[in-house]
Design a protein around this motif. Structure first.
Motif, PDB file in Angstrom:
ATOM      1  N   ILE A   1       0.852  -1.059   0.578  1.00 19.92           N
ATOM      2  CA  ILE A   1       0.097  -0.650   0.079  1.00 19.92           C
ATOM      3  C   ILE A   1       1.255   1.444  -0.110  1.00 19.92           C
ATOM      4  N   CYS A   2       1.852   1.199   1.049  1.00 20.40           N
ATOM      5  CA  CYS A   2       2.557   2.376   0.719  1.00 20.40           C
ATOM      6  C   CYS A   2       3.703   2.382  -0.740  1.00 20.40           C
ATOM      7  N   GLN A   3       3.649   1.166  -1.042  1.00 21.51           N
ATOM      8  CA  GLN A   3       4.992   1.651  -2.964  1.00 21.51           C
ATOM      9  C   GLN A   3       3.539   2.027  -3.856  1.00 21.51           C
ATOM     10  N   ARG A   4       1.962   1.460  -3.475  1.00 19.65           N
ATOM     11  CA  ARG A   4       1.060   2.879  -3.988  1.00 19.65           C
ATOM     12  C   ARG A   4       1.521   4.078  -3.568  1.00 19.65           C
ATOM     13  N   ARG A   5       1.025   3.984  -2.622  1.00 18.05           N
ATOM     14  CA  ARG A   5       1.066   5.553  -2.422  1.00 18.05           C
ATOM     15  C   ARG A   5       2.461   6.021  -3.047  1.00 18.05           C
ATOM     16  N   ASP A   6       3.441   6.260  -2.722  1.00 20.17           N
ATOM     17  CA  ASP A   6       4.488   5.980  -3.720  1.00 20.17           C
ATOM     18  C   ASP A   6       5.015   6.498  -4.660  1.00 20.17           C
ATOM     19  N   ARG A   7       4.226   5.461  -5.732  1.00 17.30           N
ATOM     20  CA  ARG A   7       4.404   5.024  -7.096  1.00 17.30           C
ATOM     21  C   ARG A   7       3.177   4.620  -7.547  1.00 17.30           C
ATOM     22  N   PRO A   8       1.890   5.910  -7.205  1.00 21.23           N
ATOM     23  CA  PRO A   8       0.706   5.461  -7.960  1.00 21.23           C
ATOM     24  C   PRO A   8       0.852   5.035  -9.618  1.00 21.23           C
ATOM     25  N   GLN A   9      -0.089   3.987 -10.312  1.00 21.87           N
ATOM     26  CA  GLN A   9       0.152   3.456 -11.261  1.00 21.87           C
ATOM     27  C   GLN A   9      -1.252   3.257 -11.327  1.00 21.87           C
ATOM     28  N   PRO A  10      -1.676   3.020 -12.627  1.00 21.79           N
ATOM     29  CA  PRO A  10      -2.891   2.902 -13.378  1.00 21.79           C
ATOM     30  C   PRO A  10      -3.677   1.894 -12.807  1.00 21.79           C
ATOM     31  N   ASP A  11      -5.362   1.515 -12.830  1.00 17.08           N
ATOM     32  CA  ASP A  11      -5.656   0.512 -12.239  1.00 17.08           C
ATOM     33  C   ASP A  11      -5.451   0.319 -11.251  1.00 17.08           C
ATOM     34  N   SER A  12      -5.304   1.145  -9.945  1.00 18.31           N
ATOM     35  CA  SER A  12      -4.946   0.033  -8.830  1.00 18.31           C
ATOM     36  C   SER A  12      -6.038   0.906  -8.218  1.00 18.31           C
ATOM     37  N   TYR A  13      -6.818   0.081  -7.463  1.00 22.04           N
ATOM     38  CA  TYR A  13      -8.261   0.619  -6.789  1.00 22.04           C
ATOM     39  C   TYR A  13      -7.138   1.679  -4.847  1.00 22.04           C
ATOM     40  N   THR A  14      -6.072   0.849  -4.915  1.00 20.86           N
ATOM     41  CA  THR A  14      -5.179   1.656  -3.998  1.00 20.86           C
ATOM     42  C   THR A  14      -5.302   2.959  -4.310  1.00 20.86           C
ATOM     43  N   CYS A  15      -4.524   2.938  -5.276  1.00 16.09           N
ATOM     44  CA  CYS A  15      -3.496   4.467  -5.908  1.00 16.09           C
ATOM     45  C   CYS A  15      -5.067   5.468  -5.771  1.00 16.09           C
ATOM     46  N   SER A  16      -6.592   4.719  -6.630  1.00 14.47           N
ATOM     47  CA  SER A  16      -7.982   5.791  -6.628  1.00 14.47           C
ATOM     48  C   SER A  16      -7.645   6.025  -4.796  1.00 14.47           C
ATOM     49  N   LEU A  17      -8.123   5.720  -4.349  1.00 20.14           N
ATOM     50  CA  LEU A  17      -8.319   5.761  -2.941  1.00 20.14           C
ATOM     51  C   LEU A  17      -7.204   7.315  -2.527  1.00 20.14           C
ATOM     52  N   PHE A  18      -6.025   6.884  -2.392  1.00 22.41           N
ATOM     53  CA  PHE A  18      -5.237   8.103  -2.179  1.00 22.41           C
ATOM     54  C   PHE A  18      -5.366   9.820  -3.328  1.00 22.41           C
ATOM     55  N   ALA A  19      -5.730   9.042  -4.314  1.00 29.45           N
ATOM     56  CA  ALA A  19      -5.738  10.353  -5.164  1.00 29.45           C
ATOM     57  C   ALA A  19      -7.219  10.743  -4.699  1.00 29.45           C
ATOM     58  N   ALA A  20      -8.171  10.116  -4.201  1.00 26.91           N
ATOM     59  CA  ALA A  20      -9.857  11.131  -4.013  1.00 26.91           C
ATOM     60  C   ALA A  20      -9.425  11.716  -2.610  1.00 26.91           C
ATOM     61  N   GLY A  21      -8.449  11.263  -1.576  1.00 26.41           N
ATOM     62  CA  GLY A  21      -8.151  11.923  -0.479  1.00 26.41           C
ATOM     63  C   GLY A  21      -8.653  11.104   1.241  1.00 26.41           C
ATOM     64  N   ASP A  22      -8.437  12.181   1.944  1.00 29.87           N
ATOM     65  CA  ASP A  22      -8.968  11.837   3.408  1.00 29.87           C
ATOM     66  C   ASP A  22     -10.084  11.461   3.477  1.00 29.87           C
ATOM     67  N   ASN A  23     -10.935  12.659   2.990  1.00 29.67           N
ATOM     68  CA  ASN A  23     -12.778  12.084   2.717  1.00 29.67           C
ATOM     69  C   ASN A  23     -12.828  11.247   2.513  1.00 29.67           C
ATOM     70  N   LYS A  24     -12.540  10.438   1.152  1.00 27.20           N
ATOM     71  CA  LYS A  24     -13.801   9.203   0.601  1.00 27.20           C
ATOM     72  C   LYS A  24     -12.628   8.058   1.588  1.00 27.20           C
ATOM     73  N   ILE A  25     -11.119   8.085   1.727  1.00 23.67           N
ATOM     74  CA  ILE A  25     -10.416   6.732   2.611  1.00 23.67           C
ATOM     75  C   ILE A  25     -11.333   6.525   4.385  1.00 23.67           C
ATOM     76  N   LEU A  26     -11.450   7.733   4.682  1.00 28.35           N
ATOM     77  CA  LEU A  26     -12.114   8.000   5.955  1.00 28.35           C
ATOM     78  C   LEU A  26     -13.704   7.143   5.271  1.00 28.35           C
ATOM     79  N   LYS A  27     -14.550   8.151   4.849  1.00 31.55           N
ATOM     80  CA  LYS A  27     -15.706   7.136   4.271  1.00 31.55           C
ATOM     81  C   LYS A  27     -15.736   5.989   3.768  1.00 31.55           C
ATOM     82  N   LYS A  28     -14.750   5.018   3.480  1.00 27.67           N
ATOM     83  CA  LYS A  28     -14.277   3.500   3.318  1.00 27.67           C
ATOM     84  C   LYS A  28     -14.271   2.506   3.982  1.00 27.67           C
ATOM     85  N   LEU A  29     -13.489   3.343   4.895  1.00 24.12           N
ATOM     86  CA  LEU A  29     -13.166   2.831   6.530  1.00 24.12           C
ATOM     87  C   LEU A  29     -13.854   2.589   7.739  1.00 24.12           C
ATOM     88  N   GLY A  30     -15.519   3.751   7.292  1.00 28.01           N
ATOM     89  CA  GLY A  30     -16.769   4.408   8.487  1.00 28.01           C
ATOM     90  C   GLY A  30     -17.429   2.624   7.714  1.00 28.01           C
TER      91      GLY A  30
END
Ligand SMILES: N=c1c2ncn([C@@H]3O[C@H](COP(=O)(O)OP(=O)(O)OP(=O)(O)O)[C@@H](O)[C@H]3O)c2ncn1[C@@H]1O[C@H](COP(=O)(O)O)[C@@H](O)[C@H]1O
Length: 214
Positions: free
Chosen positions: A133-162
């Motif tokens: 996950i940290c690799q995805r955060r530091d080296r974004p790549q296409p078609d990665s759900y994880t990267c899409s979360l980081f790109a969307a930002g904190d609100n999206k990440i916290l919404k998913k967590l909830g």
């Protein structure tokens, strides 16, 4: 720090013809294999006495305490020998979390993998996932759900967590073990994304849990 008492039958260890025994060193919290080095009877004894790791340098032909120059001391948590007593397994708390002279956490870091493997050094499943996950955060790549979360930002990440938390609760209410396990896996994953987003090392969470152990 006073050294905890460790005991080991020093003379039962099967040292080789050079008087050496290989020692594999592992992080005591997440199981990462940090390094492999050689010990002789004296370095093993010093390790047991001082509670920090001492090895035998084959190139310099001398004892060396790990972290002497770098400050990255390894405090011993446990030590055991294998079934035929010719290999040691040390569990340590690595100060500074850098075990390799190249500045990596582990001497078996991913650049040292054979072939095309990019897996991080053996560690527990959550630590491996956190690393990816940290690799995805530091080296974004296409078609990665994880990267899409980081790109969307904190609100999206916290919404998913909830959402994932609620889904675990609902699966528990239905008392469905398979669903609980699946939803818990989703929750773990999204929690790790939140930790990575806020730059909180998983190891820090493990340290908190360790402090609370009774
Ligand atoms: N462990 C996981 C993992 N667990 C859950 N998920 C995703 O989390 C989402 C769960 O949310 P939902 O069930 O609400 O599904 P969704 O409707 O698709 O989600 P939203 O569109 O609402 O955000 C799903 O898309 C799952 O695929 C995961 N996605 C990735 N990983 C791992 O993360 C690493 C990086 O993968 P990439 O994201 O593909 O780069 C790899 O090791 C993967 O195995």
């Amino acid at each position: 720090m006073s050294a905890p008492a460790f005991s080991l039958p020093l003379d039962q260890i099967a040292y080789d013809e050079r008087g050496l025994v290989p020692a594999i060193v592992q992080d005591y919290l997440d199981g990462t294999v940090l390094m492999m080095a050689w010990m002789n009877r004296e370095s093993l004894q010093k390790t047991l006495e001082t509670g920090r790791t001492w090895f035998w340098s084959r190139s310099r032909q001398e004892l060396w305490p790990k972290g002497e120059t770098s400050g990255h001391v390894q405090w011993l948590k446990s030590i055991r020998y294998d079934c035929d007593s010719d290999a040691l397994l040390l569990s340590v708390q690595q100060v500074g979390r850098i075990a390799c002279h190249t500045g990596e956490r582990s001497c078996f870091h991913r650049h040292g993998a054979l072939g095309e493997q990019i897996e991080p050094p053996p560690a527990d499943t959550l630590s491996q996932l956190y690393d990816v996950i940290c690799q995805r955060r530091d080296r974004p790549q296409p078609d990665s759900y994880t990267c899409s979360l980081f790109a969307a930002g904190d609100n999206k990440i916290l919404k998913k967590l909830g959402e994932e938390t609620v889904e675990v609760v609902m699966a528990c209410k239905e008392d469905d073990p398979e669903a609980i396990a699946a939803e818990a896996a989703d929750l773990f994953y999204h929690l790790l994304v939140a930790l990575a987003h806020h730059k909180v090392p998983l190891h820090q969470v493990y340290e908190q849990l360790q402090l609370r152990r009774r």
